[in-house]
Write an enzyme that holds these catalytic residues in place. Structure first.
Site, PDB file in Angstrom:
ATOM      1  N   GLN A 215       4.871 -62.205 -30.267  1.00 57.74           N
ATOM      2  CA  GLN A 215       3.450 -62.161 -30.650  1.00 57.74           C
ATOM      3  C   GLN A 215       2.970 -63.546 -31.109  1.00 57.74           C
ATOM      4  OE1 GLN A 215       0.964 -60.053 -30.367  1.00 57.74           O
ATOM      5  NE2 GLN A 215       2.180 -58.454 -29.393  1.00 57.74           N
ATOM      6  N   SER A 216       3.358 -64.568 -30.400  1.00 61.47           N
ATOM      7  CA  SER A 216       2.984 -65.937 -30.799  1.00 61.47           C
ATOM      8  C   SER A 216       1.484 -66.203 -30.628  1.00 61.47           C
ATOM      9  CB  SER A 216       3.782 -66.926 -29.942  1.00 61.47           C
ATOM     10  OG  SER A 216       3.242 -68.216 -30.056  1.00 61.47           O
TER      11      SER A 216
END
Ligand code: PLP
Length: 371
Positions: free
Chosen positions: A106-107
């Site tokens: 989930q960068s």
């Protein structure tokens, strides 16, 4: 009022004015220095600086403010936009046609890099490391992952603990063989080029506060790959600001986090060409709010994200800014900021990641049964 007091106050006023003028001229010098680097406009800057009065009242502590770097405008905003202004310009200057970067599943950094590449007509390859082991479909497919793909990036997964720099290097070799000119952006955009974005933020914030007649006592934010804090440390050192800066860690233990920030701040100053020493004591990280690990929700984070959504209408994220806020709130209660009047929380963005964590927030108030 006695004559002595009146004279003293007049001198004090002059001293204050003198200090403000000095700060203004240091900010101007820093802006001139920053203007020497290639930069592409990606963000809506300056970002707003707003009071959080309902939260301040609720906590009964110092007056709290929020610096809205969640409003940088690029693909729902966030701190990476400022770094990418310098990194993407460097990529262009080197004739790159393809960007490679890496991050956690989930960068937010990956999402903003994908958006910047799209805007500049470059291809983008993203390598996502599985740091949490979650198989939740929302975590794997929604939130930032959905947006990476919407921006046209090529996304591929790597297992937790993989050597992500080596993985990016191997991909770059392969792309070169295919006739491409790749440019590698390190995780979080955290190198001396990316950190210039937060040197600029330090200058922007000080000028903004001066313009509002506001004295900022402390600035608090979430710290991870360290470029944000390193840039701020370098920027404050360059303008000799005495704002108490505190990073709330989300991954590494305190000693490692502070070392990363310190080293990068020094490298950033030398890249900038500013001959100033960073005091080791000005690099502060509190890593007590990480909980089970990077990207693993904590009770404090959930409470903080809900509190801000309900009192201020603001969206924070589960991985970074939510844990940063948890730290801020808890440390206020413990008296860490005793004697300080104005504390700014730097909102580094990340709300897109909320959609990767739908089960984390056990929310009442929705009667889903049809009537
Ligand atoms: C929302 C958010 N806040 C804070 C950070 C931490 O910034 P840095 O990696 O520069 O320490 C990140 C990094 O990815 C982020 O996405």
């Amino acid at each position: 009022m006695g004559a002595d007091v009146a004279v003293a106050e007049q001198f004090e006023g002059q001293n204050e004015q003198g200090a403000t003028d000095l700060t203004k001229s240091r900010c101007k010098d820093l802006a001139i220095q920053l203007a020497k680097f290639p930069r592409v406009a990606l963000g809506h800057l300056p970002t707003p600086l707003e009071p959080m009065d309902r939260l301040s009242e609720r906590l009964g502590g110092p007056r709290l403010w929020v610096k809205r770097d969640d409003c940088t405008g690029l693909s729902s905003g966030g701190n990476k936009t400022r770094k990418l202004e310098f990194l993407m310009a460097d990529a262009q200057a080197q004739g790159a046609d393809t960007i490679i970067t890496q991050g956690a599943t989930q960068s937010n950094h990956a999402r903003q890099t994908a958006a910047a590449a799209a805007k500049l007509g470059m291809a983008c390859h993203i390598l996502l490391e599985d740091r949490t082991g979650s198989n939740d479909q929302s975590y794997i497919m929604s939130g930032n992952v959905l947006l990476d793909r919407l921006h046209g990036a090529t996304v591929s997964k790597r297992s937790g603990g993989a050597d992500m720099n080596a993985e990016m290097g191997a991909l770059a070799d392969q792309l070169r063989q295919d006739g491409k000119t790749p440019y590698i952006i390190p995780g979080g955009g955290s190198n001396p080029i990316g950190a210039l974005g937060y040197v600029n933020c330090a200058r922007e914030l000080v000028e903004q506060a001066n313009g509002m007649g506001l004295r900022i006592d402390a600035l608090v934010h979430a710290t991870g790959s360290s470029g944000t804090q390193a840039g701020l440390v370098a920027g404050f050192a360059a303008i000799q600001s005495d704002i108490h800066l505190l990073g709330v860690g989300v991954r590494a233990p305190q000693e490692k986090q502070e070392r990363m920030v310190y080293d990068l701040a020094q490298q950033t100053l030398s890249h900038l060409g500013v001959d100033v020493e960073v005091a080791r004591s000005d690099v502060r990280a509190n890593c007590d709010y990480i909980g089970g690990g990077y990207g693993i929700p904590t009770e404090g984070m959930v409470a903080a994200v809900k509190l801000l959504a309900e009192t201020e209408g603001l969206l924070f994220d589960p991985v970074y800014s939510g844990k940063g806020l948890d730290g801020l709130i808890d440390l206020i209660g413990k008296g860490h900021f005793e004697g300080m009047q104005n504390i700014v929380f730097l909102h580094t963005g990340g709300s897109a990641a909320l959609f990767g964590y739908p089960e984390t927030f056990d929310l009442p108030g929705y009667d889903a049964d049809e009537k």
